[in-house]
Design a protein around this motif. Structure first.
Motif, PDB file in Angstrom:
ATOM      1  N   ASP A 197       0.827  -1.208   0.000  1.00  0.00           N
ATOM      2  CA  ASP A 197       0.000   0.000   0.000  1.00  0.00           C
ATOM      3  C   ASP A 197       0.861   1.259   0.000  1.00  0.00           C
ATOM      4  N   HIS A 198       1.914   1.249   0.782  1.00  0.00           N
ATOM      5  CA  HIS A 198       2.805   2.414   0.827  1.00  0.00           C
ATOM      6  C   HIS A 198       3.542   2.596  -0.496  1.00  0.00           C
ATOM      7  N   ALA A 199       3.885   1.493  -1.143  1.00  0.00           N
ATOM      8  CA  ALA A 199       4.519   1.590  -2.464  1.00  0.00           C
ATOM      9  C   ALA A 199       3.566   2.231  -3.465  1.00  0.00           C
ATOM     10  N   VAL A 200       2.283   1.894  -3.357  1.00  0.00           N
ATOM     11  CA  VAL A 200       1.266   2.525  -4.204  1.00  0.00           C
ATOM     12  C   VAL A 200       1.212   4.025  -3.933  1.00  0.00           C
ATOM     13  N   SER A 201       1.285   4.401  -2.670  1.00  0.00           N
ATOM     14  CA  SER A 201       1.281   5.817  -2.303  1.00  0.00           C
ATOM     15  C   SER A 201       2.465   6.547  -2.938  1.00  0.00           C
ATOM     16  N   ILE A 202       3.625   5.907  -2.931  1.00  0.00           N
ATOM     17  CA  ILE A 202       4.807   6.497  -3.565  1.00  0.00           C
ATOM     18  C   ILE A 202       4.583   6.642  -5.067  1.00  0.00           C
ATOM     19  N   ALA A 203       4.024   5.611  -5.676  1.00  0.00           N
ATOM     20  CA  ALA A 203       3.751   5.666  -7.117  1.00  0.00           C
ATOM     21  C   ALA A 203       2.813   6.816  -7.451  1.00  0.00           C
ATOM     22  N   ARG A 204       1.803   7.019  -6.618  1.00  0.00           N
ATOM     23  CA  ARG A 204       0.860   8.111  -6.850  1.00  0.00           C
ATOM     24  C   ARG A 204       1.542   9.472  -6.744  1.00  0.00           C
ATOM     25  N   GLN A 205       2.485   9.579  -5.825  1.00  0.00           N
ATOM     26  CA  GLN A 205       3.213  10.840  -5.694  1.00  0.00           C
ATOM     27  C   GLN A 205       4.076  11.117  -6.916  1.00  0.00           C
ATOM     28  N   VAL A 206       4.630  10.065  -7.502  1.00  0.00           N
ATOM     29  CA  VAL A 206       5.416  10.235  -8.732  1.00  0.00           C
ATOM     30  C   VAL A 206       4.528  10.782  -9.847  1.00  0.00           C
ATOM     31  N   VAL A 207       3.344  10.197  -9.999  1.00  0.00           N
ATOM     32  CA  VAL A 207       2.414  10.683 -11.018  1.00  0.00           C
ATOM     33  C   VAL A 207       1.985  12.116 -10.715  1.00  0.00           C
ATOM     34  N   TYR A 208       1.804  12.424  -9.435  1.00  0.00           N
ATOM     35  CA  TYR A 208       1.426  13.788  -9.028  1.00  0.00           C
ATOM     36  C   TYR A 208       2.516  14.785  -9.397  1.00  0.00           C
ATOM     37  N   ILE A 209       3.774  14.423  -9.155  1.00  0.00           N
ATOM     38  CA  ILE A 209       4.881  15.327  -9.505  1.00  0.00           C
ATOM     39  C   ILE A 209       4.899  15.612 -10.996  1.00  0.00           C
ATOM     40  N   VAL A 210       4.696  14.563 -11.781  1.00  0.00           N
ATOM     41  CA  VAL A 210       4.797  14.703 -13.234  1.00  0.00           C
ATOM     42  C   VAL A 210       3.582  15.418 -13.830  1.00  0.00           C
ATOM     43  N   SER A 211       2.381  15.046 -13.376  1.00  0.00           N
ATOM     44  CA  SER A 211       1.163  15.527 -14.042  1.00  0.00           C
ATOM     45  C   SER A 211       0.316  16.491 -13.216  1.00  0.00           C
ATOM     46  N   GLY A 212       0.515  16.469 -11.902  1.00  0.00           N
ATOM     47  CA  GLY A 212      -0.352  17.272 -11.044  1.00  0.00           C
ATOM     48  C   GLY A 212      -1.625  16.557 -10.651  1.00  0.00           C
ATOM     49  N   PHE A 213      -1.822  15.322 -11.121  1.00  0.00           N
ATOM     50  CA  PHE A 213      -3.033  14.558 -10.816  1.00  0.00           C
ATOM     51  C   PHE A 213      -2.668  13.273 -10.083  1.00  0.00           C
ATOM     52  N   ASP A 214      -3.549  12.889  -9.166  1.00  0.00           N
ATOM     53  CA  ASP A 214      -3.393  11.655  -8.409  1.00  0.00           C
ATOM     54  C   ASP A 214      -4.137  10.543  -9.137  1.00  0.00           C
ATOM     55  N   PRO A 215      -3.429   9.497  -9.581  1.00  0.00           N
ATOM     56  CA  PRO A 215      -4.101   8.451 -10.352  1.00  0.00           C
ATOM     57  C   PRO A 215      -4.974   7.566  -9.477  1.00  0.00           C
ATOM     58  N   SER A 216      -5.962   6.930 -10.072  1.00  0.00           N
ATOM     59  CA  SER A 216      -6.759   5.951  -9.343  1.00  0.00           C
ATOM     60  C   SER A 216      -5.919   4.702  -9.150  1.00  0.00           C
ATOM     61  N   LYS A 217      -6.366   3.835  -8.236  1.00  0.00           N
ATOM     62  CA  LYS A 217      -5.616   2.603  -7.992  1.00  0.00           C
ATOM     63  C   LYS A 217      -5.622   1.716  -9.230  1.00  0.00           C
TER      64      LYS A 217
END
Length: 225
Positions: A197-217
């Protein structure tokens, strides 16, 4: 001023990278301790958690200073805010790896897990998924690789399914483990599921940095939109 800001941001990135590689190694070590009975690996994970905690404090302090002194905007602001979240998440992953290593260490020379085929299959599969995830984390963060991020998010569903299997295991009438092993199976499976779950949270932050949007699971195919 911009040169100073860039140097400070690089220093934060270096500490975060060090944290990530340390947690990657801790996740591998926890798996070795739990399933291979490797007590040297267990002790290394246990002892190494303090250094991860110190790095988390350093990253947080640097990010707060950047926000206060540099007033970043746009992408730079996303990077600093995301880094604060990342440091906290990565530190927690170190704690979870330490919990797994401590469980294995406490049970030694016995195993924290019952010696049966079904238990070994579930936890070996969970370990394999987490090993792959752990190896993805440093490159995903360093390169801001959204493709790897989506893979981490997608693979978490498999880990969730295995976590559910661990509950079915201890609730089955055929359970042969001790009471202590029942506790260890439930808690350790939970620790491993939370690592995912925490790895997913990290992945979402990467997408947020790049795009500004939080991806769905569940990753979406952007070509279909």
């Amino acid at each position: 001023m911009r040169v100073i800001y860039n140097k400070e941001l690089e220093a934060v990135a270096d500490d975060l990278e060090h944290m990530t590689t340390s947690v990657r190694d801790a996740m591998h070590g926890a798996g070795k301790a739990l399933l291979d009975g490797d007590m040297e690996a267990a002790q290394k994970v246990i002892d190494g958690d303090e250094a991860i905690d110190e790095l988390e404090k350093s990253v947080t302090d640097q990010c707060v200073r950047l926000l206060a002194q540099q007033s970043p905007v746009a992408t730079d602001l996303r990077v600093v805010v995301a880094t604060l979240r990342l440091a906290s998440t990565i530190e927690r992953m170190g704690d979870l790896a330490q919990h797994i290593a401590q469980t294995a260490h406490r049970a030694y020379p016995d195993s924290a897990l019952p010696d049966d085929e079904k238990t070994r299959r579930i936890f070996t599969s969970m370990r394999a998924l987490l090993d792959v995830t752990a190896d993805r984390l440093p490159g995903m963060l360093a390169d801001r690789d959204t493709t790897l991020a989506q893979q981490v998010i997608a693979d978490d569903n498999k880990l969730d399914e295995l976590h559910q299997e661990s509950f079915d295991l201890v609730l089955d009438d055929s359970w042969k483990g001790t009471r202590q092993q029942l506790i260890d199976v439930v808690l350790t499976a939970r620790f491993m599921e939370r690592l995912g779950d925490h790895a997913v949270s990290i992945a979402r932050q990467v997408v947020y940095i790049v795009s500004g949007f939080d991806p769905s699971k569940e990753p979406r195919d952007l070509d279909e939109e």
